[in-house]
Scaffold this motif. Sequence first.
Motif, short mmCIF file in Angstrom:
data_model
loop_
_atom_site.label_atom_id
_atom_site.label_comp_id
_atom_site.label_asym_id
_atom_site.label_seq_id
_atom_site.Cartn_x
_atom_site.Cartn_y
_atom_site.Cartn_z
N ALA A 86 74.26 91.41 -41.05
CA ALA A 86 74.51 92.46 -42.05
C ALA A 86 75.05 93.72 -41.37
CB ALA A 86 73.22 92.78 -42.81
N ALA A 87 74.49 94.09 -40.24
CA ALA A 87 74.97 95.27 -39.50
C ALA A 87 76.42 95.08 -39.09
CB ALA A 87 74.09 95.52 -38.28
N ASP A 88 76.76 93.89 -38.62
CA ASP A 88 78.13 93.60 -38.22
C ASP A 88 79.09 93.74 -39.40
OD1 ASP A 88 77.22 93.07 -35.66
OD2 ASP A 88 77.28 90.87 -35.90
N LEU A 89 78.65 93.31 -40.57
CA LEU A 89 79.50 93.38 -41.76
C LEU A 89 79.84 94.81 -42.15
CD1 LEU A 89 77.96 90.54 -43.94
CD2 LEU A 89 80.26 90.58 -42.93
N VAL A 90 78.95 95.73 -41.90
CA VAL A 90 79.21 97.14 -42.26
C VAL A 90 79.65 97.96 -41.06
CG1 VAL A 90 77.68 97.12 -44.26
CG2 VAL A 90 76.77 97.82 -42.04
N GLY A 91 79.80 97.33 -39.91
CA GLY A 91 80.29 98.03 -38.73
C GLY A 91 79.30 98.99 -38.12
N ALA A 92 78.03 98.63 -38.16
CA ALA A 92 76.98 99.48 -37.59
C ALA A 92 76.26 98.72 -36.51
CB ALA A 92 76.00 99.90 -38.68
N THR A 93 75.58 99.46 -35.65
CA THR A 93 74.71 98.79 -34.69
C THR A 93 73.48 98.31 -35.44
OG1 THR A 93 73.41 100.76 -34.13
CG2 THR A 93 75.44 100.37 -32.84
N LEU A 94 72.74 97.43 -34.83
CA LEU A 94 71.52 96.92 -35.46
C LEU A 94 70.55 98.07 -35.74
CD1 LEU A 94 69.82 94.60 -36.49
CD2 LEU A 94 69.07 94.19 -34.14
N ASN A 95 70.37 98.95 -34.76
CA ASN A 95 69.47 100.10 -34.96
C ASN A 95 69.94 100.99 -36.09
OD1 ASN A 95 67.60 99.43 -33.01
ND2 ASN A 95 68.58 100.65 -31.41
N GLN A 96 71.23 101.30 -36.13
CA GLN A 96 71.76 102.14 -37.21
C GLN A 96 71.52 101.49 -38.56
OE1 GLN A 96 75.82 102.29 -35.86
NE2 GLN A 96 75.58 104.32 -34.94
N PHE A 97 71.78 100.20 -38.63
CA PHE A 97 71.61 99.48 -39.89
C PHE A 97 70.16 99.50 -40.35
CE2 PHE A 97 70.69 95.71 -42.39
CZ PHE A 97 71.66 95.81 -43.39
N VAL A 98 69.24 99.21 -39.44
CA VAL A 98 67.82 99.16 -39.79
C VAL A 98 67.32 100.53 -40.23
CG1 VAL A 98 65.49 98.77 -38.88
CG2 VAL A 98 67.31 97.12 -38.42
N VAL A 99 67.70 101.57 -39.50
CA VAL A 99 67.26 102.92 -39.86
C VAL A 99 67.82 103.31 -41.22
CG1 VAL A 99 67.45 105.37 -39.25
CG2 VAL A 99 66.85 103.69 -37.51
N GLN A 100 69.10 103.04 -41.46
CA GLN A 100 69.71 103.39 -42.74
C GLN A 100 69.05 102.63 -43.89
OE1 GLN A 100 71.88 105.87 -43.29
NE2 GLN A 100 71.57 105.46 -45.44
N ALA A 101 68.80 101.34 -43.68
CA ALA A 101 68.15 100.54 -44.72
C ALA A 101 66.74 101.05 -45.00
CB ALA A 101 68.12 99.07 -44.31
N ALA A 102 66.02 101.40 -43.95
CA ALA A 102 64.66 101.92 -44.12
C ALA A 102 64.67 103.25 -44.85
CB ALA A 102 63.97 102.06 -42.76
N LEU A 103 65.62 104.12 -44.53
CA LEU A 103 65.72 105.41 -45.23
C LEU A 103 66.06 105.23 -46.70
CD1 LEU A 103 67.55 107.61 -42.58
CD2 LEU A 103 65.24 107.93 -43.47
N GLU A 104 66.96 104.31 -47.00
CA GLU A 104 67.31 104.05 -48.40
C GLU A 104 66.09 103.55 -49.18
OE1 GLU A 104 70.70 101.44 -48.40
OE2 GLU A 104 71.97 102.95 -47.43
N LYS A 105 65.34 102.64 -48.57
CA LYS A 105 64.13 102.12 -49.21
C LYS A 105 63.09 103.22 -49.36
CE LYS A 105 61.31 98.93 -50.70
NZ LYS A 105 61.51 98.16 -51.91
#
Length: 97
Positions: A24-43
């Motif tokens: 999923a992170a690759d699909l949006v062009g983010a690092t794994l850490n960036q993706f996880v933090v962004q997803a956690a913040l949205e939730k």
Amino acid sequence: MLAHTSKRLTTRITDHVQEKLQAAADLVGATLNQFVVQAALEKADKVIESESTIVLTRRESLRLLELIENPPPRNEKFVQAQARYKRIKNGAGSTAK
């Protein structure tokens, strides 16, 4: 501009979970850490909003507005509680001087 970071969050996950998150992170062009933090913040935003919002039906909202505009008469317990609140409030204010 990068934000200053000072905290670290560590968690253990299965290979399957890591692979899925990485895909999923690759699909949006983010690092794994960036993706996880962004997803956690949205939730977190969704949880905070849902726990901070009261949803009323039309009937309930009209009843609430009616009670605000035309409150019921104050009974003796209310009057006593209001007097107690004022005493406490005034007593706390005078000691802070």
